[in-house]
Scaffold this active site. Structure first.
Site, PDB file in Angstrom:
ATOM      1  CB  SER A 147      -1.719  -6.085  -2.099  1.00  0.00           C
ATOM      2  OG  SER A 147      -3.078  -6.007  -2.471  1.00  0.00           O
ATOM      3  CE1 TYR A 180      -2.775  -8.585   2.865  1.00  0.00           C
ATOM      4  CE2 TYR A 180      -3.653  -7.264   1.065  1.00  0.00           C
ATOM      5  CZ  TYR A 180      -2.834  -8.288   1.517  1.00  0.00           C
ATOM      6  OH  TYR A 180      -2.080  -9.001   0.619  1.00  0.00           O
ATOM      7  CE  LYS A 228       0.879  -7.667   1.961  1.00  0.00           C
ATOM      8  NZ  LYS A 228       2.104  -8.498   2.087  1.00  0.00           N
TER       9      LYS A 228
END
Lengths: 329, 329
Positions: B127, B151, B155
Site C-alpha cells: 500500500s 498498518y 506492509k
C-alpha cells in the site's frame, strides 16, 4: 540512572561500558546502576562505584527480554545481533535473533509501559547494510532501504518497528545506522569487511596484512570512539527534536583504500605501508562492490552527531586506545 | 495452472476471481484449479469449469499457511490484511495478521521449497501507506518508507521479507503498492478515505454524499478494474526483468477532489454534483493531510503496469461494472 546494555560483551558494548564508567554519568545524570547482558557473560567493569549486574541472556528465548527490563532501566542500548556473514549462512538463526529477539525486547517494553507509565530511551544499532546497490554517488537521508542481505533486511525491519513503537508511545526509540567500524581491534577475521581494518591495525604492530581489493574502492567509516560517541548522543538527545523518523544514518568518513593507506603513511611511515600485501580476491571484490561508498547524513549532523575528523585521527585514536600510544614498526 | 487467492472474500479478491474465471487463463495458460481462502468463506465463482475449493482460513493461526500451500499452487495472491483503521485501533490484531500471518505464509512456502524444488510466483498487495509525510510534490521510486501507521509499518515489513525471501530463492515475489481504490463499490463506511468514493458512487444512484475536506485535497487513485489489472500483470511479468527490488509503487491517477467532481459533472451532469454536501470534518482533514498526493512510478510503468486513463474513465467503468451501464440520477 539505570542503564541496560544488551550485547555488552561485544566490541562496541565493551567500549560503551568503559566510557560510561569513565564518565560516571550520562547526559549530566550520575549512572548508579548498570545491567550488562549478552549470550556470554560480560566482564564486570573495573572502577565502577555503582551497582553492576552481569547477565547471560539470549534475547531470542521468549521471556528473556521481560526479565531484562523488569527493573525498568532508564536507558536501554540494544546492540545484540548476529552479524552479517552468519545471518546469511544461517537463515533461521539470523531471523530468530535479529528479528524475533528485537521484537521480543520491544514488546516486553511495550507491555511494561501498558502496566504503568514507563517510557525508556531505547537506542538501537542499525547498519548501513539496510541500503543495497545500486547507489547514487552520495546517499541522501531520504534514500530507500532495499537491503541485499538477510542481516540488512532484519535491521531495516527493526527500524520500522522502532519507529512504530515510538509513535505509539511505548518507548522513546532512536535507531542509528553505524558506518563500518574502522579500526576494529583484535585479530584479523573472515568478515568480508575485515581488510579495511587489517591493513591499518596489523602494520602498526609490525605484522603483514592482506589487501584483497583495489585502492580505488570507496567506503564509509567510523572509529570505535566515534561509534561510542553516537551511542551516548543517541541516549541523551531530545526525542522531540528527532520527530517521527526515528532512524538516522550516522555521519562517517568516506574514504578510498588508497586514502586509508596514505593516512597510515603519514602516521606510521613507509615501513608500515610496506607490510600491506596485495592479493586480489574476486569474491571479496564482488561483495564490496555492493557496499555504500558515501552518504550525506544531513539530519544526524544537524542533530549534533559527530564524525571522525580524518583518517589520520582514526589511526591516532587506535594507537592511543589500543597500543598504549606506541607504534611498533 | 493452480491459483491460490488468500483474502478472496474481500472486494479486490472477488473481482480478481471474477476476472480469472472470465479470462479462463492467466498469462496464456489455462487455469484449471482455484483455491479461494479467507476468514469468511469465499463464494464459489459461477461459470468456472475447473476445480474450485473454498477455505475458511485465518493466516495468523500457526499451521494454516502450510495447509493452504501443501498442494503447491503455481501462483499465490496474498491479499489478506487487517485494514488501516482496525490495525491502528487493535495493535495486537494488526501485527498478528498483517505481520505474523504474512511471515507464516512466506515461511510455509520457504519450507516447502526446501523439501523439493518449488518456486511459485507470490503477489503481495502492499500500500502507499508505507510512505509517511512530509512528501516531495511527487514521490519517486527511491523515496524512503517511513510509515505513520501500524498498518503501513506492517506492509513495509512484508515488503522487506518479500524481497529477502525472493533473493534467497524461496519464491518469486512481487509486491505492488496499491493506490487508494476509487470508486470502491458498496455502502459508505467509516474509513477516513471513504469520501473519495462516496462523493462519486452515491450521487450516481441519486443519493446524497458528504464531502468532509476541501476541493483542493490531492490524492492518488486506481479503479478496482486497474487494481485487478495490476495483480494479473504482477502474476505474469518476467521476474528477472524486475531485479532485486521487488516492491513497486503502482501507477495511479493523481487528482484533486475538485477534479473528481468535475469528472462526475461531465459523466453524470449537474444534478449528480448537487448531491454532494460540504460538511468539513477537522479530524478527517488532519488524517488526509498526511497522505501521499502524487507519485512518479517510473519502474512500474516501464515494466508495463497500466494506470486508469482518466477520472471520467474510472466513473464510466464503475457505471459499467456496478450499475449495469445506467446512471440513476
Amino acid at each position: 540512572m539505570h542503564i541496560l546494555i544488551i550485547g555488552a560483551a561485544g566490541m562496541v558494548g565493551r567500549k560503551l561500558t568503559e566510557r560510561l564508567v569513565a564518565d560516571g554519568g550520562l547526559g549530566g545524570q550520575p549512572v548508579d546502576r548498570l545491567t550488562l547482558a549478552d549470550v556470554v557473560e560480560p566482564a564486570s567493569p573495573a572502577g565502577f562505584t555503582g551497582a553492576v549486574s552481569t547477565r547471560i541472556a539470549d534475547l531470542s528465548t521468549p521471556g528473556t527480554a521481560e526479565g531484562l527490563i523488569a527493573d525498568r532501566p532508564d536507558v536501554i542500548f540494544h546492540l545484540a545481533a548476529i552479524v552479517s556473514g552468519e545471518a546469511e549462512l544461517d537463515f533461521d538463526k539470523g531471523y530468530r535473533i535479529n528479528l524475533d529477539g528485537t521484537r521480543y525486547l520491544f514488546d516486553a517494553v511495550r507491555l511494561e509501559s501498558v502496566k504503568a507509565p514507563y517510557k525508556p530511551r531505547l537506542v538501537f544499532t542499525s547498519s548501513i547494510a539496510v541500503f543495497g546497490a545500486p547507489f547514487p554517488a552520495t546517499i541522501p537521508d531520504e534514500f530507500f532501504t532495499t537491503p541485499l542481505t538477510s542481516y540488512g533486511t532484519q535491521k531495516a525491519i527493526g527500524e520500522l518497528l522502532l519507529s512504530d513503537y515510538t509513535r505509539r508511545g511505548f518507548f522513546d526509540g532512536v535507531g542509528i545506522r553505524l558506518p563500518t567500524i574502522c579500526i576494529r581491534p583484535g585479530k584479523p577475521n573472515k568478515a568480508a569487511s575485515g581488510f579495511f581494518s587489517n591493513i591499518l591495525r596489523e602494520p602498526l604492530v609490525g605484522l603483514e596484512a592482506v589487501l584483497p581489493v583495489a585502492e580505488t574502492v570507496r567506503h564509509w567509516f567510523a572509529s570505535p570512539r566515534a561509534a561510542v560517541g553516537f551511542l551516548l548522543h543517541a541516549a541523551t538527545i531530545d526525542g522531540a527534536s528527532i520527530g517521527p523518523r526515528r532512524n538516522l544514518s550516522m555521519p562517517g568518513l568516506s574514504a578510498t583504500v588508497g586514502q586509508e593507506i596514505e593516512a597510515l603513511r603519514r602516521v606510521a611511515g613507509d615501513r608500515a605501508v610496506a607490510l600491506i600485501r596485495r592479493e586480489p580476491d574476486p569474491a571479496i571484490v564482488r561483495i564490496v562492490d555492493g557496499w555504500a561508498p558515501d552518504f550525506e547524513p544531513k539530519r544526524a549532523i544537524s542533530l549534533g552527531f559527530q564524525a571522525d575528523a580524518s583518517f589520520d585521527a582514526i589511526i591516532k585514536a587506535h594507537i592511543d586506545d589500543e597500543l598504549g600510544g606506541k607504534i611498533a614498526v
